[in-house]
Design an enzyme around this catalytic site. Sequence first.
Site, PDB file in Angstrom:
ATOM      1  N   CYS A 257     -10.312  19.554  -9.107  1.00 20.16           N
ATOM      2  CA  CYS A 257      -9.857  18.437  -9.936  1.00 20.16           C
ATOM      3  C   CYS A 257     -10.656  17.160  -9.709  1.00 20.16           C
ATOM      4  CB  CYS A 257      -8.376  18.160  -9.713  1.00 20.16           C
ATOM      5  SG  CYS A 257      -7.975  17.672  -8.018  1.00 20.16           S
TER       6      CYS A 257
ATOM      7  N   HIS B 166     -13.874   3.755  -8.669  1.00 18.06           N
ATOM      8  CA  HIS B 166     -12.614   3.628  -9.394  1.00 18.06           C
ATOM      9  C   HIS B 166     -12.863   3.340 -10.870  1.00 18.06           C
ATOM     10  CE1 HIS B 166      -9.212   1.260 -11.025  1.00 18.06           C
ATOM     11  NE2 HIS B 166      -8.489   2.162 -10.393  1.00 18.06           N
TER      12      HIS B 166
END
Length: 886
Positions: free
Chosen positions: A836, A464
Amino acid sequence: MKIQKRRTPARRTAATRDLVRRFGFGGDDAPPTPERLGAKGAGLAAMAALGLPVPPGFILTTEFGRRPRDANGDPEGIDAVLADAIESLEGATGRRLGDPDRPLLLAVRGGTRGSMPGLLDTILNVGLNEKVAAGLARNDPRFAFDTFRRFIHAFSDRVLGVDAAVFEDRVTEPAGTPAELRALCRSLLAVVAEETGSAFPADPAAQLRAAVRAVLASWDGPGARAHRALHAIPDEWGIAVTVQAMVFGNTGPSSGTGFVLTRDPQSGRKALSGEFLFDAQGYDVAARAADRVPILDAIGTRDSLARRLPDVFSELIAAASLLERRLGDMQELEFTVEDGKLHLLQTQPARRSAGAGVRVAVEMALEGLITRDDALLRVDPASLDELLHPTIDPRATRDVLAVGLPASPGAASGEIVFSAEEAEAAPKLGRRVILVRTDTSPEDVHGMHGAQAILTARGGLTSHAAMVARGMGKPCITGASEIRIDTRQQVLLARGRTFRAGDVITVDGSTGEVLAGEVPTRHADLSPEFTMLLAWADQRRRMGTRANAETPEDAEAALRFGAEGIGLCRSEQMFFAPERRPIMLEMILAETREDRRKALERLLPVQRQDFLALFRIMRGRPVTVRLVDPPLHEFLPRQDDEIDALAAAMGMAPEHLRNRIEGLSEFNPMLGHRGVRVAITYPEIIEMQTRAILEAALDAGGGVAPEIMVPLVLDRAELDAVLACISRVAEAIAAERGSAPRYTVGTMIELPRAALRAGEIARSAAFFSFGTNDLTQTTLGISRDDSAAFLGRYARAGILARDPFVTIDRDGVGELVRIAAERGRAARPDLVLGACGEHGGDPASIAFFAEVGLDYVSSSPFRVPIARLAAAQAAITADRREGGAR
């Protein structure tokens, strides 16, 4: 080993020609390729072919280096190969190996097609022994025994494994009269015999074989292995060995050794630079740095090669200019001058800064030395990262506290803070801070915005923290396992040192180094050549480049860097803003659908405004909005004090709130209640998001047609259920506004089953976007957040050549992408295909996506220039491959 002499010149078989390449005498007609000869060998062969003054020699090719080896490490057939090659070289030079009257002395060097500075061995003066040294001493005793001394040192260290410190401890080196040097050589030989239990090898042929063996072995040395792993150099490239007649720079004041660069390595400016060391051999250059003089006269210099040896200088400059013109690249030449005569020992593409690389490529194309396609291929796309972010000043002192993973490039200094809230408040107080966390979660995003850089003890290159920091263009280091963080005591522990909140550190996201204190940096500065190179890339590429963006700042940065749209807008990221999170929490914790709808009604206007801002910035360019994806529990508080505060704000008993949070928790949330599963379970969430997207599109005007993307689909039935929900909302908006919104619906391919069922799914999807982060996790069964602990070992063991979260695993994940693309387009020929995941900004992955036929890639905004150049390179490479096949 004794080299057997033939009475007649050797006739080389075709097999031998594949193993040995001569230069400087009777050279082969085959073009000198780095793949076969290594960069060093190819450069020597090219210089010799141009008639430049190159000492003759031969190259043992990479094919020779790959031959099976015996128990001693000698390649198969080494005796015959060396015997043939040495006989030819003796004939060309008129010197003989081991002859004290006219000795042939050799330089043995390792090389590969890429740059491995200082990691492949070089052994000079091979062929010297006491008898040969005595023969040389008849003409110049100081030179003879000084050279023999150097050889004993180098051969003992690199071949026999005698630590150089042993000589320093046990032998005092005298000032250097011939008699003293001769006595020193005998002392050194005695030390070697004592250390190894055997006499120093006196047979020149045995020395040569041992030197070749040692150079070949350096390919597998720990430093060389680590360098290849770091720079993704395949083991299969292999090593070539150059064996060359020695020339000597240590014969007096008209001799020496040096290097010259045809352009400035920092700026790329067209100007010669270099240094020279008089009366020296190659080994002396590092040891006698203070004695080096510049090649050219310059203001403030008292000495130079040009001043002392002007004829040599003129010849050198002419050779450098010719090589740059003929080889079509900035060159770095190494040379030796022996008694006023120039000898070129090496030329290779010069190492240069990222900025210099761009400038040199563009200017050479403008000068007509190379084509524009060549210029585009000349620049490493990944190197552009350095030009887009601040970097550590190369002159700065580095006090390294820890080393982690270089998750997001750039450099920044700031005070340590341990909470996202403090990091968020810092800019308003005029503070520059580094957010230090064990790891990060979506609720830390507001703090990451306020920080100059992010440092985490856990996580990988696609964790993250890494992905969010790259999107923001902020430096980030993840997986810094050396550090220990105690948030209660507000301290960071690293290598026995303690740093407290408020202490200043520096994060170098390009190298993964955490540095103590504030370290000077250099600001990013995009040159006109950078802009021109990317303009050429845009003309050449066939694949589109979009950006992953959720905020207006991200979208504007994306356009600045040349993005053609937004390929991934993570809609849930918008809910983590401090003023919105309470509403989101209220929605998640609602116990009835009616209460959930009330909370969603409060979120609708702010989410609509978010999308409107993006649509207006993008001005009709494609915008792909991913519906809410993460598990809902990710939005919930974790700490007791946060739970108590939320319970008070909601008028709920803390224990009841804890029970609700516990009920939403999952053992394996990344494979749990997330993505399309949330949409099916709580359709009211998707209804709100769809309304926000489509109403914003109508408000933006100009025919905006958003692309709505449904995540984590594994079956067409899931997609059809969400499609029905989206259609109902679109019809309601059309009835309310009298204008039907334009939109398309597609899905992310993130699961192996979805890739295999792509033909069926494509019947309901207008587009596929490959979410390669999750597709890699679900295919390999590896968590991207936990993989840093073992992927390095996998790379060293050759199990995985590269980190599959950085460069796509072609054989596994890549095969699923290929299958999905083929089956999807077979069912729906107009299916739009994109990627993506983080692989969308990786040059090697982009090359693969181009092969598969994807229409676009999407990356973080700061990686868009990398994607543009990599896509152009993929098109050029494909065209050349196709042209060569005709």
